[in-house]
Design a protein around this motif. Structure first.
Motif, mmCIF file in Angstrom:
data_model
loop_
_atom_site.group_PDB
_atom_site.id
_atom_site.type_symbol
_atom_site.label_atom_id
_atom_site.label_comp_id
_atom_site.label_asym_id
_atom_site.label_seq_id
_atom_site.Cartn_x
_atom_site.Cartn_y
_atom_site.Cartn_z
ATOM 1 N N VAL A 22 41.882 43.531 -72.904
ATOM 2 C CA VAL A 22 43.218 42.940 -72.882
ATOM 3 C C VAL A 22 43.815 42.830 -71.476
ATOM 4 N N VAL A 23 44.700 42.040 -71.223
ATOM 5 C CA VAL A 23 44.967 41.859 -69.683
ATOM 6 C C VAL A 23 46.503 42.613 -69.922
ATOM 7 N N VAL A 24 46.761 43.561 -69.027
ATOM 8 C CA VAL A 24 47.964 44.276 -68.991
ATOM 9 C C VAL A 24 48.638 43.970 -67.584
ATOM 10 N N LYS A 25 49.844 43.350 -67.537
ATOM 11 C CA LYS A 25 50.600 43.247 -66.272
ATOM 12 C C LYS A 25 51.622 43.937 -66.123
ATOM 13 N N VAL A 26 51.588 44.984 -65.366
ATOM 14 C CA VAL A 26 52.562 45.923 -64.816
ATOM 15 C C VAL A 26 53.736 45.437 -64.033
ATOM 16 N N GLY A 27 54.754 45.221 -64.527
ATOM 17 C CA GLY A 27 55.849 44.682 -63.802
ATOM 18 C C GLY A 27 56.311 45.620 -62.733
ATOM 19 N N GLY A 28 56.646 44.705 -61.671
ATOM 20 C CA GLY A 28 57.101 45.627 -60.409
ATOM 21 C C GLY A 28 58.491 46.431 -60.669
ATOM 22 N N SER A 29 59.274 45.965 -61.753
ATOM 23 C CA SER A 29 60.400 46.966 -62.247
ATOM 24 C C SER A 29 60.023 48.263 -62.573
ATOM 25 N N CYS A 30 58.605 48.497 -62.868
ATOM 26 C CA CYS A 30 58.126 49.915 -63.471
ATOM 27 C C CYS A 30 57.243 50.556 -62.069
ATOM 28 N N MET A 31 57.848 50.101 -61.030
ATOM 29 C CA MET A 31 56.953 50.827 -59.808
ATOM 30 C C MET A 31 57.243 52.404 -59.958
ATOM 31 N N ASP A 32 58.181 52.975 -60.154
ATOM 32 C CA ASP A 32 58.620 54.217 -60.116
ATOM 33 C C ASP A 32 58.082 54.940 -61.296
ATOM 34 N N GLU A 39 48.575 56.216 -66.910
ATOM 35 C CA GLU A 39 48.035 57.415 -67.610
ATOM 36 C C GLU A 39 48.025 57.034 -69.117
ATOM 37 N N GLU A 40 49.143 55.972 -69.545
ATOM 38 C CA GLU A 40 49.018 55.483 -71.038
ATOM 39 C C GLU A 40 47.864 54.359 -71.229
ATOM 40 N N ILE A 41 47.455 53.735 -69.949
ATOM 41 C CA ILE A 41 46.524 52.668 -69.969
ATOM 42 C C ILE A 41 45.208 53.482 -70.353
ATOM 43 N N LEU A 42 45.057 54.457 -69.352
ATOM 44 C CA LEU A 42 43.877 55.342 -69.363
ATOM 45 C C LEU A 42 43.898 55.872 -70.681
ATOM 46 N N ALA A 43 44.726 56.513 -71.469
ATOM 47 C CA ALA A 43 44.863 57.179 -72.530
ATOM 48 C C ALA A 43 44.452 56.027 -73.852
ATOM 49 N N ALA A 48 41.079 47.483 -70.091
ATOM 50 C CA ALA A 48 42.219 46.533 -69.720
ATOM 51 C C ALA A 48 42.022 46.031 -68.259
ATOM 52 N N LEU A 49 42.215 44.828 -68.049
ATOM 53 C CA LEU A 49 42.395 44.146 -66.659
ATOM 54 C C LEU A 49 43.827 44.113 -66.231
ATOM 55 N N VAL A 50 44.204 45.135 -65.350
ATOM 56 C CA VAL A 50 45.491 45.118 -65.100
ATOM 57 C C VAL A 50 46.082 44.332 -63.780
ATOM 58 N N VAL A 51 46.933 43.457 -64.043
ATOM 59 C CA VAL A 51 47.522 42.953 -63.092
ATOM 60 C C VAL A 51 48.750 43.303 -62.592
ATOM 61 N N PRO A 52 49.055 43.681 -61.355
ATOM 62 C CA PRO A 52 50.331 43.961 -60.774
ATOM 63 C C PRO A 52 51.458 42.982 -60.426
ATOM 64 N N GLY A 53 52.515 43.436 -60.591
ATOM 65 C CA GLY A 53 53.683 42.509 -60.255
ATOM 66 C C GLY A 53 53.755 42.662 -58.853
ATOM 67 N N GLY A 54 54.964 42.177 -58.218
ATOM 68 C CA GLY A 54 55.198 42.215 -56.793
ATOM 69 C C GLY A 54 56.099 43.073 -56.623
ATOM 70 N N GLY A 55 56.965 43.131 -57.379
ATOM 71 C CA GLY A 55 58.311 44.384 -57.029
ATOM 72 C C GLY A 55 58.797 44.185 -55.890
ATOM 73 N N GLY A 56 59.045 45.328 -55.417
ATOM 74 C CA GLY A 56 59.872 45.277 -54.030
ATOM 75 C C GLY A 56 59.296 44.628 -53.015
ATOM 76 N N PHE A 57 58.032 44.712 -52.922
ATOM 77 C CA PHE A 57 57.137 43.966 -51.899
ATOM 78 C C PHE A 57 57.491 42.266 -51.982
ATOM 79 N N ALA A 58 57.411 41.815 -53.209
ATOM 80 C CA ALA A 58 57.720 40.449 -53.337
ATOM 81 C C ALA A 58 59.318 40.141 -52.864
ATOM 82 N N ASP A 59 59.985 41.128 -53.196
ATOM 83 C CA ASP A 59 61.589 40.875 -52.697
ATOM 84 C C ASP A 59 61.558 40.526 -51.374
ATOM 85 N N SER A 60 60.756 41.469 -50.355
ATOM 86 C CA SER A 60 60.735 41.261 -49.097
ATOM 87 C C SER A 60 60.275 39.913 -48.650
ATOM 88 N N VAL A 61 59.291 39.296 -49.570
ATOM 89 C CA VAL A 61 58.954 37.887 -49.026
ATOM 90 C C VAL A 61 60.230 36.869 -49.418
#
Length: 225
Positions: A22-32, A39-43, A48-61
């Motif tokens: 499965v591909v799991v995209k972890v949204g930047g809004s979940c950064m905190d 832990e839940e992905i591992l459990a 799972a191929l985890v694709v990270p969001g941009g979050g605050g890093f993308a906001d700076s762009v």
């Protein structure tokens, strides 16, 4: 035939094809909330191929307001920054867009630079990039968000079958998924246990994206039937 099935049957049967990679995209809004999400992905025990969001890093762009093409690649680099952060919670990294044998964080800059598969616009964000990854490896997509369900005109929805405007995802995502028949589900990563339960095939509160006919196709191809 599928049109005659009641909605509660559709919901329960949908979980059947949530098996294998499965591909799991972890949204930047979940950064905190990154640590418990990982832990839940591992459990869950799913590859799972985890694709990270941009979050605050993308906001700076966005704040710098560069032209579209520099902004695109800068935002992809922002995804890599979040990806490296996610690795700090125990997941390995990879640059390979292939079905994983175990959970791993995709660092997307190099594979995207080589393939360059998507338009360079802010209407294409990490949501659609994750959908591209899911299409490439032939896996369903799980979007980890900070809402219980996606919202259309302020109303939470269980199922999206048409390319409607939805402010919880980027404008290109839903048309991209539907046109390529990529099954997807959006789930709240801040609700303890919900992501792990979904990945383990349990029924949870979520929004499914995909017309009922191709959800039925996926069910019919399930090896567990």
């Amino acid at each position: 035939m599928f049109g005659f099935f009641p909605d509660h049957y559709i919901i329960s049967r949908f979980t059947l094809f949530m098996e294998g990679a499965v591909v799991v995209k972890v949204g930047g809004s979940c950064m905190d909330a990154a640590a418990p999400v990982v832990e839940e992905i591992l459990a869950a025990g799913r590859p799972a191929l985890v694709v990270p969001g941009g979050g605050g890093f993308a906001d700076s762009v966005r704040a710098l307001a560069p032209p579209d093409t520099p902004a695109h690649w800068m935002a992809v680099c922002a995804m890599e920054q979040f990806g490296w952060y996610l690795t700090s919670f125990g997941l390995p990294s990879t640059r390979s867009v292939t079905p994983p044998d175990a959970p791993a964080i995709l660092l997307p800059y190099i594979p995207l630079l080589e393939a360059d598969p998507l338009p360079h616009t802010w209407e294409v964000t990490s949501d659609t990039i994750a959908a591209w990854v899911a299409g490439e490896i032939g896996a369903p997509l799980v979007l980890v968000k900070s809402v219980d369900r996606l919202r259309v005109d302020g109303r939470e929805v269980d199922l999206l079958e048409t390319p409607v405007a939805c402010g919880d995802v980027d404008p290109c995502l839903i048309p991209y998924l539907l046109s390529r028949r990529i099954p997807a589900v959006a789930v709240n990563g801040r609700r303890e246990g919900r992501l792990a339960a979904l990945l383990q095939g349990e029924e949870v509160m979520c929004t499914r994206i995909g017309c009922r006919s191709f959800i039925a196709d996926q069910v019919q191809r399930s090896p567990t039937q």
